[in-house]
Enzyme design. Structure first.
Site, mmCIF file in Angstrom:
data_model
loop_
_atom_site.group_PDB
_atom_site.id
_atom_site.type_symbol
_atom_site.label_atom_id
_atom_site.label_comp_id
_atom_site.label_asym_id
_atom_site.label_seq_id
_atom_site.Cartn_x
_atom_site.Cartn_y
_atom_site.Cartn_z
ATOM 1 N N GLU A 131 -5.581 7.969 -4.729
ATOM 2 C CA GLU A 131 -6.475 6.821 -4.924
ATOM 3 C C GLU A 131 -5.788 5.672 -5.646
ATOM 4 O O GLU A 131 -5.954 4.506 -5.292
ATOM 5 C CB GLU A 131 -7.723 7.252 -5.705
ATOM 6 C CG GLU A 131 -8.629 8.213 -4.947
ATOM 7 C CD GLU A 131 -8.999 7.654 -3.587
ATOM 8 O OE1 GLU A 131 -9.343 6.468 -3.511
ATOM 9 O OE2 GLU A 131 -8.923 8.394 -2.595
ATOM 10 N N ASP A 196 -0.667 8.823 0.587
ATOM 11 C CA ASP A 196 -0.176 10.198 0.410
ATOM 12 C C ASP A 196 1.262 10.201 -0.106
ATOM 13 O O ASP A 196 1.616 10.954 -1.016
ATOM 14 C CB ASP A 196 -0.208 10.958 1.751
ATOM 15 C CG ASP A 196 -1.626 11.280 2.211
ATOM 16 O OD1 ASP A 196 -2.551 11.211 1.385
ATOM 17 O OD2 ASP A 196 -1.785 11.618 3.399
HETATM 18 ZN ZN LIG Z 1 -7.309 7.468 0.991
#
Ligand SMILES: [Zn+2]
Length: 463
Positions: A131, A196
């Site tokens: 996030e 990621d």
């Molecule tokens: Zn995401």
């Protein structure tokens, strides 16, 4: 992440990439194109964070919030924010769904479900690092920028149509859509992969086991019901592979990397014991921003003090007691009471200045230059939306920051009663036809004309 609620807060420092590069092979990422300033990311995020806090049931567990802030800050210390200082906030949402999301500017919300689903601290850190990476890479306003350009590409009429009928309304209700997660939180697959990858780097640099990122995805993937995290974040198998690839680029997981902590285990027990809250209203039900009816707010005199506004392609100054509405290529500057709701739920400009850009398509008629042709077309499309709009003083050539520009005066029905005067100034720039609309009721126009001139005199285009 998109979807439902969340935010977190932590006070933030900068993160420095410079302290990192133990392994030069790591994937280098940076934010994509963006017509918003980082300050606008923060303003937008703050606005929607306030709404989210009203709409979602929060955990109301100070120890849990403090823990999330501490963990978040540890990660932020190893996050490259590209020189921007965000006001990180971290919030625990009392929702069992496995999810988390971050609004632009650093407002992070973590569902209790994400904490409960984590088997050890590094898995929760992985969700948060993902996030935080969306924030640092400014994915929300990057998406909004792309949406904006798509909208502008539809031509002058589409833009001009919203000018007086509610240009500010278009910008502001657009913000309402953000709250629904339609733009700011809908990331492309590429953006998810970037989050990621950067999240894996942040985990590694923070001393956590970076394999936790992949482990959490695999666990979610094998769960019976697809958790919400995946409805927002597709393609778990590919994501797991990409995380492992990045770990190899980093030189592998360090043998002493941290997986868990006693503190996490204590917090998780506390979260598990929290009462289950009734679900809040969906974000889509967010109340739209309400503007006053015309004439109900007395509009004060413009301040003589001016503040700077950087629009990217140009800078200008406006009175410091006016507010800025909209963003990107649709900016409205107006005093309190200057943007009103005539009764149709839309916002309309009664007093103030709108700055916008219309993309130029096709070629002008042989006997006209681009400025002349585009200005004519803009006025025509505005008249299609405003039946009583007419030109009261024909276009004449003026200079705007040294550029050849057209100055045209129009009259139109005011959003309230009577008529308004609209001073239209148009100039051709690389972005398209840049136009300024300075509006005030005819009876009050002379009180504002000096301010309108000062704003236009302050325009400085980037050369
Ligand atoms: Zn995401």
């Amino acid at each position: 992440m998109p979807g439902k609620s969340r935010l977190f807060c932590a006070l933030l420092f900068f993160c420095f990439l410079c302290e990192v590069p133990a392994h030069a092979d790591r994937t280098r990422l940076k934010p994509g194109m963006n017509s918003f300033t980082p300050q606008q990311d923060i303003e937008l995020g703050k606005k929607f964070a306030t709404e989210a806090q009203q709409q979602y049931p929060l955990c109301n567990a100070p120890k849990v919030d403090a823990y999330l802030s501490k963990l978040g800050r540890r990660l932020v210390d190893h996050l490259d924010t590209f020189g921007v200082q965000y006001p990180w906030e971290f919030h625990c949402v009392n929702d069992k769904a496995i999810n988390a999301f971050a609004l632009p500017g650093g407002y992070v919300f973590v569902n209790r479900g994400a904490i409960e689903a984590a088997d050890y601290e590094a898995e929760l850190a992985a969700v948060m690092a993902h996030e935080l990476s969306h924030v640092a890479l400014r994915h929300g306003t990057n998406q909004a920028t792309k949406a904006q350009y798509a909208q502008i590409g539809s031509g002058i009429a589409g833009i001009a149509g919203s000018i007086f009928g509610g240009l500010a309304g278009a910008a502001v209700s657009g913000a309402g859509q953000f709250a629904a997660g339609s733009v700011l939180l809908k990331y492309s697959r590429g953006a998810e992969t970037q989050a990621d990858v950067m999240g894996t780097q942040v985990l590694y640099d923070s001393g956590f086991d970076p394999r936790a990122m992949a482990a959490f995805f695999e666990k979610l993937n094998s769960a019976q019901a697809p958790p919400e995290f995946f409805s927002d974040h597709p393609n778990p198998e590919n994501r797991v592979n990409r995380v492992h690839e990045e770990i190899q680029k980093l030189g592998g997981a360090p043998p002493d990397a941290q997986k868990d902590s006693l503190e996490f285990e204590a917090i998780k027990r506390e979260v598990l014991a929290l009462p289950v809250a009734a679900k809040g209203k969906p974000a889509a039900a967010a109340a739209p921003v309400a503007f006053p009816k015309p004439g109900t707010v007395r509009v004060g005199a413009p301040s003589k003090n001016y503040i700077d506004l950087n629009l990217g392609a140009a800078k200008l100054k406006y009175p410091d007691n006016w507010k800025q509405y909209g963003s990107g290529n649709n900016i409205t500057l107006a005093p309190d009471g200057g943007v009103v709701d005539p009764g149709n739920g839309q916002a309309a400009l009664a007093y103030g200045v709108m700055v916008s850009v219309a993309k130029l398509q096709g070629n002008p008629p042989a006997d006209e230059d681009v400025l002349q042709a585009a200005t004519t077309k803009l006025i025509e499309s505005m008249q299609q939306e405003n039946a009583n709009m007419r030109v009261v003083r024909e276009s004449k050539v003026v200079s705007l920051n040294g550029e050849r520009a057209f100055s045209t005066y129009l009259s139109n029905d005011a959003p309230g009663e009577g008529q308004e005067t609209d001073w239209l100034v148009t100039v051709v720039r690389p972005e398209g036809l840049v136009y300024f609309v300075c509006a005030a009721p005819r009876a009050d126009y002379t009180d504002f004309s000096g301010t309108f001139s000062s704003i236009l005199d302050s325009v400085r285009f980037n050369r």
